[in-house]
Design an enzyme around this catalytic site. Structure first.
Site, PDB file in Angstrom:
ATOM      1  N   TYR A 133       4.623  -3.130   1.468  1.00  0.00           N
ATOM      2  CA  TYR A 133       3.463  -3.943   2.210  1.00  0.00           C
ATOM      3  C   TYR A 133       4.372  -4.685   3.377  1.00  0.00           C
ATOM      4  CZ  TYR A 133      -0.519  -6.917   2.787  1.00  0.00           C
ATOM      5  OH  TYR A 133      -1.773  -7.528   3.380  1.00  0.00           O
TER       6      TYR A 133
ATOM      7  N   SER B  63      -0.425  -9.467   8.743  1.00  0.00           N
ATOM      8  CA  SER B  63      -0.347 -10.450   7.883  1.00  0.00           C
ATOM      9  C   SER B  63       0.789 -11.484   7.931  1.00  0.00           C
ATOM     10  CB  SER B  63      -0.018  -9.649   6.271  1.00  0.00           C
ATOM     11  OG  SER B  63       0.321 -10.308   5.451  1.00  0.00           O
TER      12      SER B  63
END
Ligand SMILES: NC(=O)c1ccc[n+]([C@@H]2O[C@H](COP(=O)([O-])OP(=O)(O)OC[C@H]3O[C@@H](n4cnc5c(N)ncnc54)[C@H](O)[C@@H]3O)[C@@H](O)[C@H]2O)c1
Length: 265
Positions: free
Chosen positions: A154, A141
Protein backbone atom coordinates in the site's frame (compact mmCIF):
# COMPACT_ATOMS: atom_id res chain seq x y z
CA UNK A 1 -11.94 25.22 -10.05
CA UNK A 2 -15.51 26.35 -9.68
CA UNK A 3 -17.47 23.08 -9.74
CA UNK A 4 -20.72 24.68 -10.82
CA UNK A 5 -21.77 23.40 -14.26
CA UNK A 6 -18.88 20.93 -14.52
CA UNK A 7 -18.89 17.37 -15.86
CA UNK A 8 -17.13 15.13 -13.34
CA UNK A 9 -16.18 11.44 -13.15
CA UNK A 10 -15.47 9.80 -9.77
CA UNK A 11 -14.09 6.26 -9.46
CA UNK A 12 -14.62 4.19 -6.33
CA UNK A 13 -17.89 6.11 -6.02
CA UNK A 14 -19.85 3.19 -4.59
CA UNK A 15 -18.53 3.70 -1.09
CA UNK A 16 -16.61 5.90 1.34
CA UNK A 17 -14.68 8.92 0.09
CA UNK A 18 -15.81 8.48 -3.54
CA UNK A 19 -19.47 8.41 -2.58
CA UNK A 20 -19.01 11.57 -0.48
CA UNK A 21 -17.17 13.31 -3.32
CA UNK A 22 -20.19 12.64 -5.55
CA UNK A 23 -22.54 14.05 -2.91
CA UNK A 24 -20.45 17.24 -2.56
CA UNK A 25 -20.01 17.75 -6.31
CA UNK A 26 -23.78 17.48 -6.86
CA UNK A 27 -24.34 19.96 -4.00
CA UNK A 28 -21.81 22.34 -5.61
CA UNK A 29 -23.94 22.42 -8.78
CA UNK A 30 -22.00 20.09 -11.08
CA UNK A 31 -23.78 19.68 -14.44
CA UNK A 32 -23.38 15.90 -14.22
CA UNK A 33 -21.43 13.47 -12.07
CA UNK A 34 -20.61 9.95 -13.24
CA UNK A 35 -20.31 7.52 -10.32
CA UNK A 36 -17.99 4.67 -11.34
CA UNK A 37 -17.34 1.52 -9.34
CA UNK A 38 -16.44 -2.13 -9.88
CA UNK A 39 -19.48 -2.89 -7.71
CA UNK A 40 -22.42 -2.02 -10.02
CA UNK A 41 -25.04 -2.13 -7.26
CA UNK A 42 -23.13 0.37 -5.11
CA UNK A 43 -22.42 2.69 -8.08
CA UNK A 44 -26.14 2.63 -8.91
CA UNK A 45 -27.05 3.30 -5.27
CA UNK A 46 -24.82 6.41 -5.23
CA UNK A 47 -26.34 7.56 -8.53
CA UNK A 48 -29.88 7.03 -7.20
CA UNK A 49 -29.14 8.80 -3.93
CA UNK A 50 -27.61 11.90 -5.51
CA UNK A 51 -29.38 12.05 -8.89
CA UNK A 52 -26.44 11.31 -11.15
CA UNK A 53 -25.24 8.65 -13.60
CA UNK A 54 -23.73 5.24 -12.71
CA UNK A 55 -21.17 3.28 -14.71
CA UNK A 56 -19.52 -0.03 -13.88
CA UNK A 57 -15.80 -0.34 -14.49
CA UNK A 58 -12.71 -2.04 -13.17
CA UNK A 59 -10.20 0.83 -13.05
CA UNK A 60 -7.28 -1.58 -13.34
CA UNK A 61 -8.38 -2.22 -16.95
CA UNK A 62 -7.28 0.36 -19.51
CA UNK A 63 -10.24 -0.50 -21.78
CA UNK A 64 -12.78 0.03 -18.96
CA UNK A 65 -11.48 3.55 -18.27
CA UNK A 66 -11.42 4.34 -22.01
CA UNK A 67 -15.06 3.23 -22.22
CA UNK A 68 -16.08 5.40 -19.24
CA UNK A 69 -14.39 8.45 -20.78
CA UNK A 70 -15.82 7.80 -24.29
CA UNK A 71 -19.36 7.15 -23.02
CA UNK A 72 -19.27 10.21 -20.75
CA UNK A 73 -17.97 12.49 -23.48
CA UNK A 74 -20.36 11.20 -26.18
CA UNK A 75 -23.52 11.11 -24.05
CA UNK A 76 -22.91 14.00 -21.61
CA UNK A 77 -20.02 16.20 -22.75
CA UNK A 78 -16.31 16.90 -22.22
CA UNK A 79 -14.96 15.86 -18.82
CA UNK A 80 -13.82 18.83 -16.74
CA UNK A 81 -12.65 16.87 -13.70
CA UNK A 82 -11.63 13.20 -13.45
CA UNK A 83 -11.26 11.86 -9.89
CA UNK A 84 -9.23 8.64 -9.66
CA UNK A 85 -10.23 7.56 -6.20
CA UNK A 86 -10.77 3.77 -6.20
CA UNK A 87 -8.39 1.91 -3.92
CA UNK A 88 -7.90 -1.31 -1.98
CA UNK A 89 -6.12 -2.70 1.03
CA UNK A 90 -5.20 -6.36 1.41
CA UNK A 91 -4.26 -7.44 4.89
CA UNK A 92 -1.81 -10.31 4.91
CA UNK A 93 -1.11 -10.82 8.63
CA UNK A 94 1.86 -12.68 10.05
CA UNK A 95 4.70 -12.70 9.47
CA UNK A 96 4.61 -8.89 9.34
CA UNK A 97 7.56 -8.63 7.00
CA UNK A 98 7.84 -5.87 4.44
CA UNK A 99 7.85 -8.66 1.85
CA UNK A 100 4.88 -10.67 3.17
CA UNK A 101 2.20 -9.60 0.69
CA UNK A 102 1.97 -12.03 -2.24
CA UNK A 103 2.85 -10.88 -5.76
CA UNK A 104 -0.85 -10.82 -6.64
CA UNK A 105 -1.43 -8.12 -3.98
CA UNK A 106 1.52 -6.02 -5.16
CA UNK A 107 0.25 -6.31 -8.73
CA UNK A 108 -3.37 -5.42 -7.87
CA UNK A 109 -2.25 -2.38 -5.87
CA UNK A 110 0.09 -1.25 -8.65
CA UNK A 111 -2.75 -1.49 -11.16
CA UNK A 112 -5.47 0.14 -9.02
CA UNK A 113 -3.38 2.81 -7.24
CA UNK A 114 -1.08 3.79 -10.10
CA UNK A 115 -1.95 2.45 -13.56
CA UNK A 116 -5.62 3.44 -13.16
CA UNK A 117 -4.44 7.05 -12.77
CA UNK A 118 -2.26 6.68 -15.88
CA UNK A 119 -5.19 5.20 -17.87
CA UNK A 120 -7.50 8.05 -16.81
CA UNK A 121 -4.96 10.68 -17.84
CA UNK A 122 -4.23 8.87 -21.11
CA UNK A 123 -7.93 8.76 -21.99
CA UNK A 124 -8.75 12.34 -20.92
CA UNK A 125 -5.63 14.26 -21.95
CA UNK A 126 -6.18 14.46 -25.74
CA UNK A 127 -9.52 16.27 -25.29
CA UNK A 128 -8.32 18.35 -22.35
CA UNK A 129 -5.17 19.48 -24.17
CA UNK A 130 -7.27 20.45 -27.20
CA UNK A 131 -9.58 22.49 -24.95
CA UNK A 132 -6.61 23.93 -23.01
CA UNK A 133 -8.14 22.90 -19.68
CA UNK A 134 -8.87 19.92 -17.47
CA UNK A 135 -8.42 18.79 -13.90
CA UNK A 136 -7.31 15.52 -12.27
CA UNK A 137 -8.03 14.84 -8.60
CA UNK A 138 -6.13 11.69 -7.61
CA UNK A 139 -6.72 10.09 -4.23
CA UNK A 140 -3.41 8.83 -2.85
CA UNK A 141 -2.93 8.76 0.93
CA UNK A 142 -0.74 10.14 3.71
CA UNK A 143 0.86 6.67 3.37
CA UNK A 144 2.25 7.93 0.04
CA UNK A 145 4.03 10.82 1.77
CA UNK A 146 4.89 9.06 5.04
CA UNK A 147 4.23 5.30 5.32
CA UNK A 148 1.54 2.80 6.34
CA UNK A 149 3.05 0.66 9.08
CA UNK A 150 2.49 -3.03 8.28
CA UNK A 151 1.53 -2.53 4.63
CA UNK A 152 4.51 -2.15 2.31
CA UNK A 153 2.52 -2.71 -0.89
CA UNK A 154 0.00 0.00 0.00
CA UNK A 155 2.74 2.46 1.04
CA UNK A 156 4.87 1.85 -2.03
CA UNK A 157 2.05 2.17 -4.56
CA UNK A 158 0.65 5.29 -2.88
CA UNK A 159 4.14 6.87 -3.12
CA UNK A 160 4.08 6.00 -6.82
CA UNK A 161 0.61 7.56 -7.21
CA UNK A 162 1.97 10.85 -5.85
CA UNK A 163 4.97 10.58 -8.19
CA UNK A 164 2.66 10.19 -11.18
CA UNK A 165 0.49 13.15 -10.07
CA UNK A 166 3.69 15.27 -9.84
CA UNK A 167 4.67 14.18 -13.37
CA UNK A 168 1.22 15.11 -14.69
CA UNK A 169 1.41 18.55 -13.06
CA UNK A 170 4.97 19.22 -14.23
CA UNK A 171 4.45 17.99 -17.78
CA UNK A 172 1.03 19.52 -18.48
CA UNK A 173 0.69 22.47 -16.09
CA UNK A 174 1.75 24.85 -18.84
CA UNK A 175 -1.01 23.42 -21.08
CA UNK A 176 -3.78 24.40 -18.63
CA UNK A 177 -4.04 21.01 -16.90
CA UNK A 178 -4.54 21.15 -13.13
CA UNK A 179 -3.75 18.33 -10.70
CA UNK A 180 -4.51 17.78 -7.01
CA UNK A 181 -3.55 14.80 -4.93
CA UNK A 182 -5.66 13.94 -1.89
CA UNK A 183 -3.64 12.49 1.00
CA UNK A 184 -5.69 11.75 4.11
CA UNK A 185 -4.65 9.65 7.10
CA UNK A 186 -7.41 7.42 8.52
CA UNK A 187 -10.95 7.94 7.29
CA UNK A 188 -13.92 5.96 8.63
CA UNK A 189 -14.94 3.89 5.59
CA UNK A 190 -15.27 0.21 4.67
CA UNK A 191 -11.51 0.19 4.08
CA UNK A 192 -10.57 1.12 7.65
CA UNK A 193 -13.24 -1.16 9.09
CA UNK A 194 -10.87 -3.95 7.96
CA UNK A 195 -7.78 -2.52 9.77
CA UNK A 196 -6.86 -3.26 13.39
CA UNK A 197 -10.05 -3.78 15.35
CA UNK A 198 -11.92 -1.57 12.91
CA UNK A 199 -10.22 1.42 14.52
CA UNK A 200 -7.78 2.19 11.68
CA UNK A 201 -4.71 0.94 13.62
CA UNK A 202 -1.59 3.13 13.41
CA UNK A 203 -3.08 5.18 10.55
CA UNK A 204 -5.64 6.50 13.05
CA UNK A 205 -3.06 7.73 15.57
CA UNK A 206 -4.37 11.30 15.03
CA UNK A 207 -8.01 10.22 14.92
CA UNK A 208 -10.30 9.40 12.04
CA UNK A 209 -12.13 11.80 9.79
CA UNK A 210 -15.44 11.02 8.15
CA UNK A 211 -15.65 10.60 4.39
CA UNK A 212 -17.83 13.74 4.31
CA UNK A 213 -15.09 15.79 6.03
CA UNK A 214 -12.49 14.56 3.54
CA UNK A 215 -14.76 15.34 0.58
CA UNK A 216 -15.39 18.84 1.97
CA UNK A 217 -11.59 19.38 2.19
CA UNK A 218 -11.24 18.14 -1.38
CA UNK A 219 -13.84 20.64 -2.61
CA UNK A 220 -11.96 23.44 -0.81
CA UNK A 221 -8.66 22.30 -2.29
CA UNK A 222 -10.17 22.21 -5.78
CA UNK A 223 -11.46 25.76 -5.28
CA UNK A 224 -7.94 26.98 -4.45
CA UNK A 225 -6.35 24.65 -7.04
CA UNK A 226 -3.69 23.46 -4.61
CA UNK A 227 -1.64 20.38 -5.55
CA UNK A 228 -1.35 18.73 -2.15
CA UNK A 229 -4.58 18.29 -0.19
CA UNK A 230 -4.08 17.29 3.44
CA UNK A 231 -7.35 16.77 5.32
CA UNK A 232 -5.30 15.82 8.43
CA UNK A 233 -3.26 18.97 9.08
CA UNK A 234 -0.63 17.05 11.14
CA UNK A 235 0.65 15.43 7.96
CA UNK A 236 2.33 18.66 6.81
CA UNK A 237 4.48 18.68 9.96
CA UNK A 238 5.28 14.92 9.74
CA UNK A 239 6.34 15.40 6.14
CA UNK A 240 8.61 18.26 7.16
CA UNK A 241 10.19 16.13 9.90
CA UNK A 242 10.76 13.32 7.40
CA UNK A 243 12.58 15.57 4.93
CA UNK A 244 14.49 17.43 7.67
CA UNK A 245 15.94 14.28 9.27
CA UNK A 246 15.09 10.97 7.56
CA UNK A 247 16.90 8.75 10.10
CA UNK A 248 15.21 10.36 13.08
CA UNK A 249 11.83 10.03 11.32
CA UNK A 250 12.48 6.32 10.63
CA UNK A 251 13.32 5.84 14.32
CA UNK A 252 10.02 7.48 15.27
CA UNK A 253 8.09 5.21 12.91
CA UNK A 254 9.80 2.11 14.37
CA UNK A 255 8.79 3.31 17.84
CA UNK A 256 5.19 3.70 16.68
CA UNK A 257 5.29 0.19 15.18
CA UNK A 258 6.53 -1.26 18.49
CA UNK A 259 3.87 0.69 20.39
CA UNK A 260 1.16 -0.90 18.28
CA UNK A 261 2.63 -4.33 18.97
CA UNK A 262 3.31 -5.56 15.46
CA UNK A 263 5.10 -8.92 15.85
CA UNK A 264 8.83 -8.79 15.15
CA UNK A 265 9.93 -11.10 12.33
N1 LIG B 1 -10.10 5.10 4.41
C1 LIG B 1 -8.90 5.60 4.65
O1 LIG B 1 -8.46 5.65 5.82
C2 LIG B 1 -8.06 6.15 3.55
C3 LIG B 1 -6.95 6.91 3.90
C4 LIG B 1 -6.15 7.42 2.88
C5 LIG B 1 -6.46 7.16 1.57
N2 LIG B 1 -7.55 6.40 1.26
C6 LIG B 1 -7.82 6.15 -0.15
O2 LIG B 1 -9.09 6.67 -0.46
C7 LIG B 1 -9.63 5.98 -1.58
C8 LIG B 1 -11.07 5.57 -1.28
O3 LIG B 1 -11.04 4.64 -0.21
P1 LIG B 1 -12.23 4.51 0.87
O4 LIG B 1 -11.62 4.64 2.19
O5 LIG B 1 -13.36 5.36 0.48
O6 LIG B 1 -12.54 2.95 0.70
P2 LIG B 1 -13.89 2.16 0.36
O7 LIG B 1 -13.50 0.75 0.44
O8 LIG B 1 -15.01 2.66 1.18
O9 LIG B 1 -14.17 2.57 -1.17
C9 LIG B 1 -13.35 2.15 -2.22
C10 LIG B 1 -14.22 1.93 -3.44
O10 LIG B 1 -13.36 1.60 -4.55
C11 LIG B 1 -13.99 0.56 -5.27
N3 LIG B 1 -12.99 -0.20 -6.05
C12 LIG B 1 -12.02 -1.01 -5.57
N4 LIG B 1 -11.32 -1.56 -6.58
C13 LIG B 1 -11.87 -1.08 -7.73
C14 LIG B 1 -11.59 -1.28 -9.10
N5 LIG B 1 -10.62 -2.11 -9.51
N6 LIG B 1 -12.33 -0.62 -10.02
C15 LIG B 1 -13.33 0.22 -9.62
N7 LIG B 1 -13.65 0.43 -8.34
C16 LIG B 1 -12.93 -0.20 -7.39
C17 LIG B 1 -14.65 -0.32 -4.22
O11 LIG B 1 -15.67 -1.14 -4.78
C18 LIG B 1 -15.20 0.75 -3.26
O12 LIG B 1 -16.52 1.14 -3.60
C19 LIG B 1 -8.68 4.82 -1.83
O13 LIG B 1 -7.81 5.13 -2.90
C20 LIG B 1 -7.92 4.70 -0.54
O14 LIG B 1 -6.64 4.09 -0.72
C21 LIG B 1 -8.36 5.90 2.22
Amino acid sequence: MNLNGKIIVVTGAGSGIGRSLVEKFVAEGARQVVAVDINSGNAQQTANDYGCVAMTADVSRDEDIKRVVEETESSIGPIDLFCSNAGIIALHGEPWWATSAPNSTWQAMWEIHVMAHVYAARACLPGMLERGQGYFLNTASAAGLLNQIGDAAYSTTKHAAIGFAESLAITHGDDGIKVSVLCPQAVATRMTAEIGDGDGGTAAVDGMLTAEQVAAEAVQGLASEQFLLLPHKEVAEYRKRKTDDYDRWLGGMRKLRRRYGHPQP
